[in-house]
Design an enzyme around this catalytic site. Structure first.
Site, PDB file in Angstrom:
ATOM      1  N   SER A 134       0.852  -1.192   0.000  1.00 67.36           N
ATOM      2  CA  SER A 134       0.000   0.000   0.000  1.00 67.36           C
ATOM      3  C   SER A 134       0.888   1.243   0.000  1.00 67.36           C
ATOM      4  O   SER A 134       1.654   1.450  -0.925  1.00 67.36           O
ATOM      5  CB  SER A 134      -0.946  -0.043   1.198  1.00 67.36           C
TER       6      SER A 134
ATOM      7  N   ASP B 254      -9.695  -3.954  -5.335  1.00 70.98           N
ATOM      8  CA  ASP B 254      -9.104  -3.139  -4.277  1.00 70.98           C
ATOM      9  C   ASP B 254      -9.800  -1.779  -4.205  1.00 70.98           C
ATOM     10  O   ASP B 254      -9.892  -1.067  -5.200  1.00 70.98           O
ATOM     11  CB  ASP B 254      -7.606  -2.941  -4.552  1.00 70.98           C
TER      12      ASP B 254
ATOM     13  N   HIS C 296      -8.032  -5.120  -1.321  1.00 72.94           N
ATOM     14  CA  HIS C 296      -6.800  -4.608  -0.709  1.00 72.94           C
ATOM     15  C   HIS C 296      -6.192  -5.596   0.280  1.00 72.94           C
ATOM     16  O   HIS C 296      -4.977  -5.655   0.433  1.00 72.94           O
ATOM     17  CB  HIS C 296      -7.113  -3.287   0.008  1.00 72.94           C
TER      18      HIS C 296
END
Length: 682
Positions: A534, A619, A654
């Site tokens: 991320s 995501d 995610h």
């Protein structure tokens, strides 16, 4: 096999008199068959490139899986007449939520078996489970796409019936009122921001739900919770730098919502209740590292806040827990977490003793007020996660549960952990690094080392144990965490110095930490690897642009790499709420600064290290097209013959794959990539 190459379709992006050419902008068209075709081609190429590691991946997966108890269960905790347990059964991927009435010897009652709900789903996750005050109903939230958009459901625990009430597009969290009829929940807007709090009455159509709070400022997200005392329901609206809390009594859903303190720029605070007062942790009055105050409920504005625990420059106050006779603090000093016990009756205090050079300690689940017993958790790079019970009066400690490591002869004594400090390039800052390695691993230029980092949002990556990580430690790797600026490891200022127009400190700290490890003969560039996910993917993406020859390989998990374009698109989830972290590129100064480090914008025709990039098609936090575009541009411009692999999970978001063990396949792929580069196939 020839690597895929996405089509180039020129897109001019103009702002502030500057034009960026984005040839892969079109990859954001999720419904375009050509986009899906490209992602699938990359997946096929990834499989082909890693084909020689198929057996290794399978072995790693089975090895990782074998370390976990197949029929494990959580430590029971007691609340409102029941013991609550979450357990797993052998051969099943999902949890089973259970409870037992009054004693652990009473029969088990299954609240929710997620394995049944998940049948036939390629992705399935339960966000939260909340039982009503009278213990007769439960709410639970489900997501079958991976975008963290949850549907609320309700179950009658007496009959087992699933109610027809279904509430879509929520954060997944619910709070029950005392009347057992009403729940409060949060809706998301089109950009997936939590922005509205509703009240729902069981048995009624959701069109009749009452909107009780609407946050119109796009920099703020809302949350709803009940105090530990269960007497108040709170709505919290928060940005990165400001908070506002509203409350009503739990027994009166129609009461007028009252504010603790209206939002003030740069004023952060959170609230707990005890007797006739609210206890508040806040940065008011320049308390950079926070302090604790208290105030009467009926008159609770900032002008009435009285210090309980004053601000200390050298200590970051991270949390607290209130008991009848004790106040327990979570403090961070010189990077290490400490738990402080304050006996308010006797006006004495002491700290719990911890001995590892680097570790994590935290206050656990403590739902009772009138008790002398504190539950806390502890783990380190060499010590599996443990939950302890500490008698605050007697000063005695009892181990309640420790993570079991199966599948081999694991012993903490076989591993060594250290904490070292690297000099930063500014000549005045030292960057902490936590390390762990097997006692038989020798430090040398030939030793492989995996350096992990994050460095954003004030999130601190503490030193904790990992079952999975043993698979590379036992194969001769050193694992290291660089506690870089942008996190809060060394206090709030450590965070402030790694955001906005000082963001590059995050990247340079990581580079300087890596160079220090080489200088101290822990490894060399030929055997050094970087990993981040991320915002940590942004980190490693920026680092390889600055220092492409420093690492032999990098792993970028769901990486945030197209910073400028994303932060200019207010329709993308999280964008506007992130201006206080990265800056607003509609301002020319921030635009130019972001553009100067954005990994995607700074890909050049030069040699890059070996790279593994992963993402999820659904995501909601870092859209799949960011790593897709980055991959395409790297393929076009890089001048080396090193491996570049891009893997998209077509059914997740995610957080990766759902299920207890399915996500281990992703870990196995990443470790196989590292071992392939080290020519270790066993």
């Amino acid at each position: 096999m020839k690597a895929p190459q996405a089509n180039k379709i020129e897109k001019k992006l103009k702002i502030h008199g500057d034009t960026r050419i984005d040839n892969y902008f079109w990859l954001n068209e999720r419904e375009n068959p050509e986009v899906i075709k490209y992602l699938e081609e990359e997946n096929t190429f990834a499989d082909a490139m890693m084909k020689d590691t198929e057996k290794l991946q399978e072995d790693l997966f089975e090895e990782m899986k074998s370390r976990y108890k197949k029929d494990d269960e959580s430590l029971p905790y007691f609340f409102n007449a029941y013991w609550y347990i979450v357990r797993y059964e052998a051969g099943k991927e999902h949890p089973i939520f259970c409870r037992k009435y009054k004693t652990l010897e009473d029969p088990e009652e299954i609240i929710l078996d997620v394995n049944i709900l998940a049948e036939g789903e390629s992705f399935f996750e339960v966000g939260s489970v909340a039982v009503s005050p009278n213990n007769k109903m439960t709410s639970f939230s489900t997501d079958n796409l991976g975008r963290r958009i949850y549907t609320l459901n309700f179950k009658n625990l007496e009959t087992g019936e699933i109610l027809p009430d279904k509430i879509p597009n929520t954060t997944g969290k619910t709070v029950w009122a005392h009347d057992n009829e009403h729940i409060f929940y949060i809706r998301k807007d089109k950009s997936l921001r939590a922005f509205q709090v509703y009240r729902h009455r069981l048995g009624t159509d959701i069109s009749e739900d009452i909107l009780v709070f609407h946050e119109k400022d796009e920099a703020f997200d809302v949350n709803v919770f009940k105090t530990k005392s269960l007497e108040y329901i709170f709505i919290a609206s928060s940005s990165s730098t400001s908070d506002e809390h509203w409350f009503i009594p739990s027994h009166n859903v129609s009461a007028e919502w009252k504010v603790i303190q209206e939002r003030i720029e740069d004023l952060e605070y959170s609230v707990e209740h005890y007797e006739d007062q609210f206890y508040i942790i806040t940065n008011a009055d320049d308390a950079v590292n926070f302090k604790i105050v208290k105030t009467k409920i009926e008159n609770c504005g900032i002008e009435n806040w009285v210090d309980v625990i004053p601000h200390r420059k050298e200590v970051l106050l991270e949390g607290f827990e209130i008991f009848k006779d004790y106040l327990v603090l979570e403090e961070r000093e010189k990077g290490l977490l400490q738990i402080k016990i304050i006996d308010e009756k006797n006006n004495t205090s002491h700290y719990l003793p911890f001995s590892d050079p680097t570790y994590t300690a935290y206050i656990g689940i403590n739902l009772e007020f009138d008790t002398e017993v504190l539950r806390y958790g502890y783990t380190s790079l060499t010590q599996p996660g443990s939950t302890y019970e500490y008698n605050m009066k007697e000063g005695t400690t009892k181990l309640l549960k420790q993570q079991v490591v199966l599948g081999g002869k694991f012993s903490s004594e076989n591993y060594i952990s250290e904490r070292i400090w690297a000099d930063s390039r500014d000549g005045k800052t030292k960057v902490p690094i936590s390390l762990v390695y097997h006692k038989d691993t020798k430090k040398s230029a030939d030793t492989p080392l995996l350096l992990y980092g994050y460095g954003s949002y004030g999130h601190t990556v503490d030193a904790s144990f990992s079952n999975v990580r043993l698979s590379i430690l036992d194969r001769g790797f050193i694992y290291a965490i660089a506690h870089i600026r942008g996190g809060e490891y060394l206090g709030r200022e450590w965070y402030e110095e790694g955001k906005m127009l000082e963001k590059k400190n995050t990247f340079f700290d990581f580079i300087d930490a890596a160079k220090h490890l080489i200088k101290e003969n822990y490894t060399s560039s030929q055997h050094l690897y970087a990993m981040g996910g991320s915002a940590g993917g942004l980190l490693v993406g920026a680092v390889v642009n600055y220092e492409p020859s420093l690492f032999n390989g990098i792993i970028a998990q769901v990486p945030f790499v197209d910073v400028v374009t994303t932060m200019l698109d207010e329709t993308i989830p999280l964008t506007t709420g992130e201006y206080e972290e990265w800056g607003n590129p509609n301002d020319k100064e921030y635009y130019e600064y972001m553009k100067s480090y954005s990994p995607y914008d700074n890909v050049e025709a030069k040699s890059y290290p070996n790279i593994l990039i992963t993402t999820g098609l659904h995501d909601s936090q870092v859209q799949y097209w960011e790593p897709a575009k980055w991959t395409a541009k790297l393929r076009e411009l890089k001048t080396d013959n090193n491996i570049l692999i891009f893997k998209t999970d077509m059914s997740s978001g995610h957080g990766g794959a759902s299920g207890r063990f399915e996500s281990l396949k992703e870990d196995a792929l990443e470790y196989a990539f590292l071992l392939k580069l080290e020519n270790k196939r066993e």
